[in-house]
Design a protein around this motif. Sequence first.
Motif, mmCIF file in Angstrom:
data_model
loop_
_atom_site.group_PDB
_atom_site.id
_atom_site.type_symbol
_atom_site.label_atom_id
_atom_site.label_comp_id
_atom_site.label_asym_id
_atom_site.label_seq_id
_atom_site.Cartn_x
_atom_site.Cartn_y
_atom_site.Cartn_z
ATOM 1 N N TRP B 492 53.357 78.957 49.323
ATOM 2 C CA TRP B 492 52.626 77.967 50.004
ATOM 3 C C TRP B 492 51.177 78.102 49.448
ATOM 4 O O TRP B 492 50.171 77.474 49.397
ATOM 5 C CB TRP B 492 52.606 78.135 51.385
ATOM 6 N N ARG B 493 50.705 79.664 49.735
ATOM 7 C CA ARG B 493 49.329 79.909 49.131
ATOM 8 C C ARG B 493 49.313 79.611 47.674
ATOM 9 O O ARG B 493 48.087 78.948 47.418
ATOM 10 C CB ARG B 493 49.212 81.674 49.126
ATOM 11 N N GLN B 494 50.163 79.711 46.685
ATOM 12 C CA GLN B 494 49.981 79.228 45.588
ATOM 13 C C GLN B 494 49.625 77.579 45.635
ATOM 14 O O GLN B 494 48.984 77.279 44.501
ATOM 15 C CB GLN B 494 51.398 79.340 44.688
ATOM 16 N N LYS B 496 48.278 76.143 47.432
ATOM 17 C CA LYS B 496 46.824 76.139 47.963
ATOM 18 C C LYS B 496 47.091 74.999 49.313
ATOM 19 O O LYS B 496 46.239 74.160 49.528
ATOM 20 C CB LYS B 496 46.009 75.441 46.988
ATOM 21 N N SER B 500 47.234 78.160 54.637
ATOM 22 C CA SER B 500 48.477 79.081 54.267
ATOM 23 C C SER B 500 48.147 80.524 53.976
ATOM 24 O O SER B 500 48.891 81.347 54.226
ATOM 25 C CB SER B 500 48.836 78.556 53.054
ATOM 26 N N ASP B 501 46.922 80.837 53.848
ATOM 27 C CA ASP B 501 46.490 82.154 53.689
ATOM 28 C C ASP B 501 46.463 82.905 55.043
ATOM 29 O O ASP B 501 46.557 84.173 55.126
ATOM 30 C CB ASP B 501 45.431 82.380 52.824
#
Lengths: 211, 661
Positions: B492-494, B496, B500-501
Amino acid sequence: MWSQPGLAQSSEATGQLRGRVILESKDAATELQAEMNRVVIYAVGLSEAAPSELKSVEQKETNFVPSVLPITRGQKVRFANIDTLVHNVFSTSEAKEFDLGDQSPGTQQEVTFNKTGLVQIFCNIHPQMSLTVLVLPNRRYTQPTADGQFSLTGLPRRKLKVFAYHPRARALSQEFDFTGGELQHEFKLVLSKTPPAHLNKHGKPYKKSKY
Amino acid sequence: MSEATEQSQDSRGLTLTSRARRISLSWVLGLAIGVITFLAIGSSLLVGIGAARRAARDAAAAQLALGAQEISNSVDVAIEALAKQIGGSVADPLIRARLAHLSRQDESLGLAESKVTRADLEEANRYFRSVKTPLFTDHALLLLLDRERQLIYQSGGEVALGEAPDLRAEFLDQMESEGLAVSLLSQDSAAGRKSLRHLSEPLLLLGRPIVVNEQVLGYVVVADPASPLFEKLAELQGVRIEIQSADGELQFGEDFDPEHGIEEQRELRIAGDFVLGQLRLSRDLRKSLRPFMMNLYATGIPAAFGVSLLAFAAAVVLARRLSRPIREMRTQVRKVRGGDLQLKLSGSSIHEIQDLETDLQNMVDGLRQRDLIKSTFQRYLPPHVIETLLADPESAELGGRAEDITILFIDLANFTAFSERLAPGELVGRLNEFFESITSALVAEGATLGSYTGDGLVAFFGAPLRQADHAARAVRAAERVIESAETLFGVWRQAKLHGSDRLGIRIGLNSGEVIVGNVGSQYRQDYTAIGDNVNLASRLEGANKAYGSKLLLSSATYLAAREHMPDLRAQRVDRIRVKGRAQALEVFVLSQSWSVDFEREFQSCLELFDKAAYAEAHRKLVSIADHPHTRQLIELWQRRALSFSEQPPPEFDGAFQFEKL
């Protein structure tokens, strides 16, 4: 034993009849070979004295053995019961009427036959027993072998009538001239169906029995 | 019997039975009974026919015997009467002589000794001729013919033939015109037979040549159409008559196979002594039995059919009665197939069917139970666990029981921020991605999934399927969950995704006795765990916030897990007191990622704290080297140590209040 005038002497007795008997039957169940030994070939027109030999008839397993017996006038026949049962031998034939009464097993009786002719002999207790005695005027008789061959010898060299007899057939007769000696002949006897029931010694039918 | 029915599947997966051979019970029973009845009647008929045949045969034989006897008697009587009427008797020597010639046996064999001379015969002839009155006998017409077939004597009738008629033509004509049945047997039998056919109904004849000295002198013919003898013979329909004499044989009637007929034989005797010949009567039984048999067939066979049909019908009715409970069973079973697991069976008095109904009932009860288990657990348990349960449905104990289990509370941290910027559809999608990944991890260790709590869920190990190593499984599962979740967050961070971070995961584990069962109502039920130990797990999950950890275990879980995972490393991070629970709870984190040194140092800090050496504890805590993910923990303890060293608490029992964490 006494001889009669006109009796053929042995020097004359060179006539012979050889031949064969053929049996035919309308009844498919007849065993022709067995019937062959009930055939009698005999010559008439000649008288001879009876031999002293005693002929024998046995009552055995409710049968007469043999069932056809040629003998010479004046000959004696012995009736021997070698069966396990009682028998009553009788005949109402004109040529010889007699009744031996109840005959126990192991016993025997003798009968002399003085008249030529056909004597039908039965047992008064067992209707299936039947014996035919041919009382012949001479000793010129023979019975064929199992294949039917016969040879009647000692005949005078003159004309004689020869008969072929079987209890169930119409008798055949033929006149032959034996001056030449030996002759050949073939007799063809046609057997009719088995003879019917006969009456008992009182002239009445036998009572039907289960046995 | 594998070819009797073929089963295949249709598009919906329903089993079809092909129509290879389908015979209804009615037909089978009906045909069987019909055939058996027919055979039974048929064989009875045959037996009856056999008996009838024998009876008919005996009757015919008796009739023949009677007929033959009468014929032979009649002939005998005829001759006797004749003799009487000509003034003599059979005892008369002359008559006897003539009779002897008639019988002819010895004569024909050449052995007759008594010979009747021609003179005797001529005298007899004269005697017979002198009797002029027309003699009629009740029994016979006696004709004496000479060799040239000239009539030398006759009795009966009023025929005057003249002195020397030519018999062949005139005599026969006259006889015919007088209506007399006359037959002539000549030596030429063919001619004789011709005349037989020419004249009316000759039935009995004796054509005896009179032979004297080997010469045929004449013939005797005996016949009388009016004689009761002939009537008797006429009665004998279908009877074959044979007369055998020394001259030959005569036959009347058709020849047939003796096997099919019966016979009766008699001697033809005259005057008791003289045998003229043999008389044989035979009858073809097939002819006499035929009308009887036709009648029997005409009535018997239809009757047999009729009765068989009746039996067939009765059998069909019976079979339908038998098959009714079976058809009812079928209806009920189809209902069960449709989902209605209630079987209502009518009950039959036939015990085989009763047994089948009982077994069906048990089967459907079993189905219901399994159905219940499946429907209850299929959302909570992986298929293989359900199969194990189904193998022993009693173990499922849906009602509720106390069990020693391990509970996991799992929560998605900072989910709200994450969800702010997502559309509802996407939100649900992401949430489900999360759940998908963590439930896979849980199910892999054999977890029972509990309820979803918004952005978290509850799972437990050890119920409904007993697991001896439930704590160890839970620990492993928790580690897997963390791994899966972290991976997902990375994705999810990928992508963006907003917030999500900051996503994290929090897990609390506790082990102990709880109540498990199917809780809810008929409209909605959940298989859940209830009890203090459950609450505790929930608090532990929340307590992760205080320590900055992802996973907290209770001592109970740690100790239980260590039995099956001897290498498990966990470190106590706190001792807390929970409201409503008297005993303080030791809280652990998994420490395999900690270095041995750090662990030892930290542990000694805790021990110092327990010994109330707060200042020293503080000094140690400050000096302790940093370690990944432990900063919040260390800082918490530093604060506590500082606070306590400055102002020692009056009553400190070594445990901190949970609410004040």
